[in-house]
Enzyme design. Structure first.
Site, short mmCIF file in Angstrom:
data_model
loop_
_atom_site.label_atom_id
_atom_site.label_comp_id
_atom_site.label_asym_id
_atom_site.label_seq_id
_atom_site.Cartn_x
_atom_site.Cartn_y
_atom_site.Cartn_z
N LYS A 15 -61.82 75.21 29.28
CA LYS A 15 -63.18 75.14 29.82
C LYS A 15 -63.22 75.59 31.29
CE LYS A 15 -63.48 70.70 28.97
NZ LYS A 15 -62.14 70.40 28.42
N ARG A 90 -70.44 64.77 28.05
CA ARG A 90 -69.25 64.32 27.33
C ARG A 90 -69.55 63.12 26.45
NH1 ARG A 90 -65.04 66.22 30.98
NH2 ARG A 90 -62.99 65.66 30.27
N ARG A 127 -49.82 73.27 32.99
CA ARG A 127 -50.91 73.62 33.91
C ARG A 127 -50.54 73.22 35.34
NH1 ARG A 127 -56.83 71.44 33.10
NH2 ARG A 127 -55.76 69.44 32.99
N ARG A 160 -51.69 68.23 38.12
CA ARG A 160 -52.73 67.21 38.15
C ARG A 160 -52.16 65.86 37.74
NH1 ARG A 160 -58.29 69.15 35.29
NH2 ARG A 160 -58.05 67.17 34.18
N ARG A 171 -56.41 61.14 26.71
CA ARG A 171 -57.64 61.94 26.91
C ARG A 171 -58.07 62.60 25.60
NH1 ARG A 171 -55.14 65.52 31.26
NH2 ARG A 171 -56.97 66.84 31.02
P1 AP5 Z 1 -58.11 74.59 31.64
O1 AP5 Z 1 -59.06 75.72 31.78
O2 AP5 Z 1 -57.73 73.84 32.90
O3 AP5 Z 1 -58.60 73.59 30.50
P2 AP5 Z 1 -59.80 72.59 30.47
O4 AP5 Z 1 -60.41 72.67 29.11
O5 AP5 Z 1 -60.71 72.79 31.64
O6 AP5 Z 1 -58.98 71.24 30.58
P3 AP5 Z 1 -59.19 69.95 31.46
O7 AP5 Z 1 -57.90 69.17 31.34
O8 AP5 Z 1 -59.63 70.27 32.85
O9 AP5 Z 1 -60.29 69.24 30.68
P4 AP5 Z 1 -60.62 67.80 30.75
O10 AP5 Z 1 -61.90 67.84 30.00
O11 AP5 Z 1 -59.62 66.83 30.24
O12 AP5 Z 1 -60.62 67.47 32.32
P5 AP5 Z 1 -61.78 67.33 33.39
O13 AP5 Z 1 -61.29 67.87 34.65
O14 AP5 Z 1 -63.08 67.81 32.84
O15 AP5 Z 1 -56.80 75.17 30.95
C1 AP5 Z 1 -55.66 74.38 30.72
C2 AP5 Z 1 -54.39 75.20 30.94
O16 AP5 Z 1 -54.33 76.26 29.99
C3 AP5 Z 1 -54.31 75.90 32.31
O17 AP5 Z 1 -52.98 75.90 32.71
C4 AP5 Z 1 -54.78 77.33 32.04
O18 AP5 Z 1 -54.17 78.24 32.94
C5 AP5 Z 1 -54.31 77.55 30.63
N1 AP5 Z 1 -55.23 78.36 29.83
C6 AP5 Z 1 -56.54 78.09 29.61
N2 AP5 Z 1 -57.08 78.98 28.79
C7 AP5 Z 1 -56.07 79.85 28.48
C8 AP5 Z 1 -55.98 80.97 27.63
N3 AP5 Z 1 -57.03 81.38 26.94
N4 AP5 Z 1 -54.80 81.61 27.53
C9 AP5 Z 1 -53.74 81.18 28.19
N5 AP5 Z 1 -53.74 80.11 29.01
C10 AP5 Z 1 -54.89 79.44 29.14
O19 AP5 Z 1 -61.90 65.74 33.49
C11 AP5 Z 1 -60.88 64.96 34.06
C12 AP5 Z 1 -61.30 63.49 34.05
O20 AP5 Z 1 -62.53 63.33 34.80
C13 AP5 Z 1 -61.65 62.92 32.66
O21 AP5 Z 1 -60.50 62.45 31.99
C14 AP5 Z 1 -62.62 61.79 33.04
O22 AP5 Z 1 -61.96 60.67 33.51
C15 AP5 Z 1 -63.41 62.39 34.18
N6 AP5 Z 1 -64.63 63.11 33.75
C16 AP5 Z 1 -64.89 64.45 33.91
N7 AP5 Z 1 -66.10 64.74 33.42
C17 AP5 Z 1 -66.62 63.58 32.95
C18 AP5 Z 1 -67.83 63.24 32.30
N8 AP5 Z 1 -68.77 64.18 32.04
N9 AP5 Z 1 -68.04 61.95 31.93
C19 AP5 Z 1 -67.12 61.01 32.18
N10 AP5 Z 1 -65.94 61.26 32.79
C20 AP5 Z 1 -65.69 62.53 33.17
#
Ligand code: AP5
Length: 214
Positions: A15, A90, A127, A160, A171
């Site tokens: 994402k 979410r 990552r 991270r 998660r």
């Molecule tokens: P990446 O693009 O970082 O993946 P992502 O889907 O963004 O993963 P996240 O871990 O950031 O998602 P998340 O939903 O758990 O975390 P968030 O920060 O939102 O890609 C991952 C890896 O793969 C990278 O190394 C990248 O280089 C590689 N990659 C990606 N695509 C690729 C491809 N096509 N080919 C090759 N390599 C690739 O949330 C963190 C925390 O915040 C949550 O656990 C929660 O506590 C809180 N939070 C955030 N939003 C909310 C909400 N709306 N409500 C409640 N709590 C929330």
């Protein structure tokens, strides 16, 4: 009329990576709830202090906190023509809040980036992110030019806090219980598009291009 793109999917589905690319290609601002929360934690704001324990444990931050934060953000002028959402909504409660700011002629598209658990655990373990500008790297697929140094800003590249295997698995479970129901919610509205998340970035963007047509 505004255009809203939601990137939905499990942790590690891409994402943030796809969101950053799309934001540049479509010239649309990106709102990442995870980045906003991490910024608050880093700056030791009252919101960050409340959020940190949930994030470290791999749990969702309570709706009341996240909804208020995102509501404040989307009200800014910068987002009046539209925006890309990474990590929000979410929960069904968060989707309800978003519904409240979408009007009849706005265009809503939801892209579900789909990938399996073991693939995601392995991808997230590799990552790395820039602690200064947040640029996302992968040790194997998308490494920085100089090890440990961000290509974009020269900042330090770190792992991270929530990318340890046990927290990743937590998660993924939280995603299945609280976020996956949104797939049906948006499918029923006829705005859901499924994109393979376990392919390379170019392929993912190509699939999205077929739908948005830039
Ligand atoms: P990446 O693009 O970082 O993946 P992502 O889907 O963004 O993963 P996240 O871990 O950031 O998602 P998340 O939903 O758990 O975390 P968030 O920060 O939102 O890609 C991952 C890896 O793969 C990278 O190394 C990248 O280089 C590689 N990659 C990606 N695509 C690729 C491809 N096509 N080919 C090759 N390599 C690739 O949330 C963190 C925390 O915040 C949550 O656990 C929660 O506590 C809180 N939070 C955030 N939003 C909310 C909400 N709306 N409500 C409640 N709590 C929330």
């Amino acid at each position: 009329m505004k255009s809203i793109i939601i990137l939905l999917g499990p942790p590690g589905a891409g994402k943030g990576t796809v969101g950053a690319e799309l934001s540049g290609i479509l010239d649309m601002p990106l709102i990442s709830s995870g980045d906003l929360l991490r910024e608050n934690v880093k700056n030791e704001t009252p919101l960050g202090e409340k959020a940190q324990k949930y994030m470290d444990a791999g749990e969702l931050v309570p709706d009341s906190i996240v909804i208020k934060m995102v509501e404040g953000k989307v009200a800014e002028d910068k987002y009046s023509k539209g925006f890309i959402l990474d990590g929000f909504p979410r929960t069904l409660a968060q989707a309800g809040m978003l519904e409240g700011i979408i009007s009849g002629n706005d265009i809503l598209r939801v892209f579900y980036l789909k990938a399996g658990d073991d693939f995601l655990v392995s991808r997230l373990s590799n990552r790395r992110v820039c602690e200064k500008c947040g640029k996302i790297y992968h040790l194997v697929n998308l490494p920085s030019r100089v090890e440990g140094v961000c290509d974009a800003c020269g900042g330090k590249i770190v792992q991270r806090q929530d990318d340890s295997e046990d927290v990743i698995r937590k998660r993924l479970n939280v995603y299945k219980v609280l976020t996956a129901p949104l797939l049906e919610y948006y499918r029923k509205k006829g705005v859901l598009h499924v994109i393979a998340g376990d392919t390379n970035v170019e392929h993912m963007l190509d699939s999205i291009r077929k739908i948005i047509k830039w």
